[in-house]
Motif scaffolding. Structure first.
Motif, PDB file in Angstrom:
ATOM      1  N   VAL A 198       0.851  -1.195   0.000  1.00 12.43           N
ATOM      2  CA  VAL A 198       0.000   0.000   0.000  1.00 12.43           C
ATOM      3  C   VAL A 198       0.886   1.246   0.000  1.00 12.43           C
ATOM      4  O   VAL A 198       1.983   1.247   0.563  1.00 12.43           O
ATOM      5  N   GLY A 199       0.392   2.300  -0.627  1.00 14.73           N
ATOM      6  CA  GLY A 199       1.181   3.526  -0.760  1.00 14.73           C
ATOM      7  C   GLY A 199       0.917   4.546   0.318  1.00 14.73           C
ATOM      8  O   GLY A 199       0.958   5.746   0.048  1.00 14.73           O
ATOM      9  N   THR A 200       0.644   4.091   1.541  1.00 18.19           N
ATOM     10  CA  THR A 200       0.271   5.007   2.617  1.00 18.19           C
ATOM     11  C   THR A 200       1.378   5.261   3.626  1.00 18.19           C
ATOM     12  O   THR A 200       1.145   5.940   4.627  1.00 18.19           O
ATOM     13  N   GLY A 201       2.557   4.728   3.370  1.00 14.62           N
ATOM     14  CA  GLY A 201       3.650   4.944   4.315  1.00 14.62           C
ATOM     15  C   GLY A 201       4.929   5.277   3.597  1.00 14.62           C
ATOM     16  O   GLY A 201       5.312   6.434   3.436  1.00 14.62           O
ATOM     17  N   TYR A 202       5.589   4.281   3.123  1.00 14.71           N
ATOM     18  CA  TYR A 202       6.851   4.436   2.410  1.00 14.71           C
ATOM     19  C   TYR A 202       6.600   5.022   1.024  1.00 14.71           C
ATOM     20  O   TYR A 202       5.476   4.948   0.512  1.00 14.71           O
ATOM     21  N   ALA A 203       7.629   5.585   0.412  1.00 16.92           N
ATOM     22  CA  ALA A 203       7.494   6.084  -0.960  1.00 16.92           C
ATOM     23  C   ALA A 203       7.050   4.930  -1.857  1.00 16.92           C
ATOM     24  O   ALA A 203       7.708   3.884  -1.888  1.00 16.92           O
ATOM     25  N   PRO A 204       5.927   5.081  -2.564  1.00 17.39           N
ATOM     26  CA  PRO A 204       5.379   3.979  -3.362  1.00 17.39           C
ATOM     27  C   PRO A 204       6.391   3.325  -4.297  1.00 17.39           C
ATOM     28  O   PRO A 204       6.428   2.096  -4.410  1.00 17.39           O
ATOM     29  N   LYS A 205       7.226   4.113  -4.964  1.00 15.56           N
ATOM     30  CA  LYS A 205       8.158   3.523  -5.927  1.00 15.56           C
ATOM     31  C   LYS A 205       9.169   2.606  -5.243  1.00 15.56           C
ATOM     32  O   LYS A 205       9.654   1.646  -5.857  1.00 15.56           O
ATOM     33  N   LEU A 206       9.459   2.871  -3.977  1.00 12.12           N
ATOM     34  CA  LEU A 206      10.433   2.042  -3.269  1.00 12.12           C
ATOM     35  C   LEU A 206       9.834   0.703  -2.859  1.00 12.12           C
ATOM     36  O   LEU A 206      10.485  -0.332  -2.964  1.00 12.12           O
ATOM     37  N   VAL A 207       8.598   0.720  -2.399  1.00 10.57           N
ATOM     38  CA  VAL A 207       7.974  -0.553  -2.026  1.00 10.57           C
ATOM     39  C   VAL A 207       7.603  -1.356  -3.275  1.00 10.57           C
ATOM     40  O   VAL A 207       7.668  -2.591  -3.283  1.00 10.57           O
ATOM     41  N   GLN A 208       7.256  -0.668  -4.360  1.00 15.96           N
ATOM     42  CA  GLN A 208       6.959  -1.372  -5.603  1.00 15.96           C
ATOM     43  C   GLN A 208       8.210  -2.014  -6.194  1.00 15.96           C
ATOM     44  O   GLN A 208       8.118  -3.019  -6.894  1.00 15.96           O
TER      45      GLN A 208
END
Length: 239
Positions: A198-208
Motif C-alpha cells: 500500500v502507498g500510505t507509508g513508504y514512498a510507493p516507488k520504493l515498495v513497488q
C-alpha cells in the motif's frame, strides 16, 4: 482493470504506515536521536521504516553496548505516543487511522478470530499504546498481535509473518500480507505469502521496487467478505 478476488485463510497486517500513521511523531523522535548522536537524519528515515528500532540502533550506534541499545530502543518507542499527543494538541498530525482501514477491519471481524492479525516491527509497549489511543477509530483489535518482542529476527526476514500464520493456525501461502515498507514486503514474500503493498507509508516507488504481488494506493481499494466460512478479499487496482 478488473478487480482481483482472492480466496484466503487470513490477512496479516503491518501496523505503522499500513493501518495507522504515526510518521510525524516517529520522525520527530528520530530528530531528537539524530541530534543526540550526531546521525544523518535523512539516511535514518530512508532505512529505518518497517525495521525494528533495535536493528536500526545496532547499525547506527555500534559504539553502544547491546544493553545500552536496548534501553535506547525502549526510550525511543516510549516517546512516540507522547510526541504524537503533543503534535495533535498543536493541531498537527500525530496518530491517525489510514483510509479504508476501519471498513476493511469491520468486514474481517465478521469471520472467525483467526481470520486476521497484526504483525509489526514495533515493540509491544509502543504497539499497545498506539492501538489503545486509536481504538475508537480502529474498532476491536485482533486476538493475535505479533510484535518485535516475539521474534529474534525481524523484517525483512520471514520470521514475523511465519509466526503470525502459526499463531492463527493457517497456511502462510494462503495468507495475504499487507505492507507499506520494502522490508515488510520482503518479509512477507520470503515467508511465502501473497503480498499486497500500500502507498500510505513508504514512498510507493520504493515498495513497488521489491515486486510485491499486488499494489494499491490505500486500503479503500480493498474489501473482504466471508461466504460459507471462506474468506474472499477483493483488490481494486487502478489502471
Amino acid at each position: 482493470m478488473a478487480p482481483i478476488v482472492l480466496e484466503l485463510d487470513a490477512v496479516l497486517f503491518d501496523m505503522d504506515g499500513t493501518l495507522i500513521s504515526s510518521t510525524p511523531a516517529v520522525n520527530s523522535v528520530w530528530t531528537d536521536f539524530a541530534s543526540k548522536y550526531g546521525l544523518d537524519y535523512n539516511s535514518i528515515l530512508n532505512e529505518s521504516h518497517g525495521v525494528q528500532t533495535i536493528v536500526s540502533f545496532r547499525k547506527y550506534l555500534p559504539h553502544l553496548t547491546e544493553e545500552e541499545r536496548v534501553e535506547e530502543t525502549k526510550r525511543f518507542e516510549a516517546g512516540i505516543v507522547p510526541r504524537a499527543s503533543e503534535l495533535m494538541a498543536q493541531g498537527k498530525e500525530g496518530l491517525e487511522v489510514l483510509p479504508g482501514v476501519r471498513s476493511l477491519l469491520d468486514q474481517l471481524r465478521q469471520g472467525p478470530v483467526n481470520g486476521w492479525c497484526i504483525v509489526t516491527s514495533a515493540t509491544n509497549a509502543y504497539a499497545s499504546a498506539a492501538l489503545r489511543i486509536l481504538g475508537p477509530g480502529l474498532g476491536a483489535m485482533p486476538r493475535d498481535i505479533i510484535t518485535a518482542d516475539d521474534v529474534s529476527r525481524g523484517k525483512p526476514f520471514p520470521d514475523p509473518y511465519l509466526m503470525g500464520a502459526k499463531r492463527l493456525d493457517v497456511d502462510i501461502s494462503r495468507c495475504l500480507v499487507v505492507e507499506d515498507a520494502p522490508a515488510g514486503a520482503l518479509s512477507g514474500l520470503a515467508a511465502g505469502s501473497i503480498v499486497l503493498a500500500v502507498g500510505t507509508g513508504y514512498a510507493p516507488k520504493l515498495v513497488q521496487a521489491v515486486n510485491p504481488t499486488y499494489y494499491v494506493d490505500d486500503l479503500s481499494q480493498v474489501s473482504a467478505e466471508w461466504k460459507d466460512g471462506k474468506l474472499f478479499v477483493t483488490i481494486n487496482q487502478k489502471d
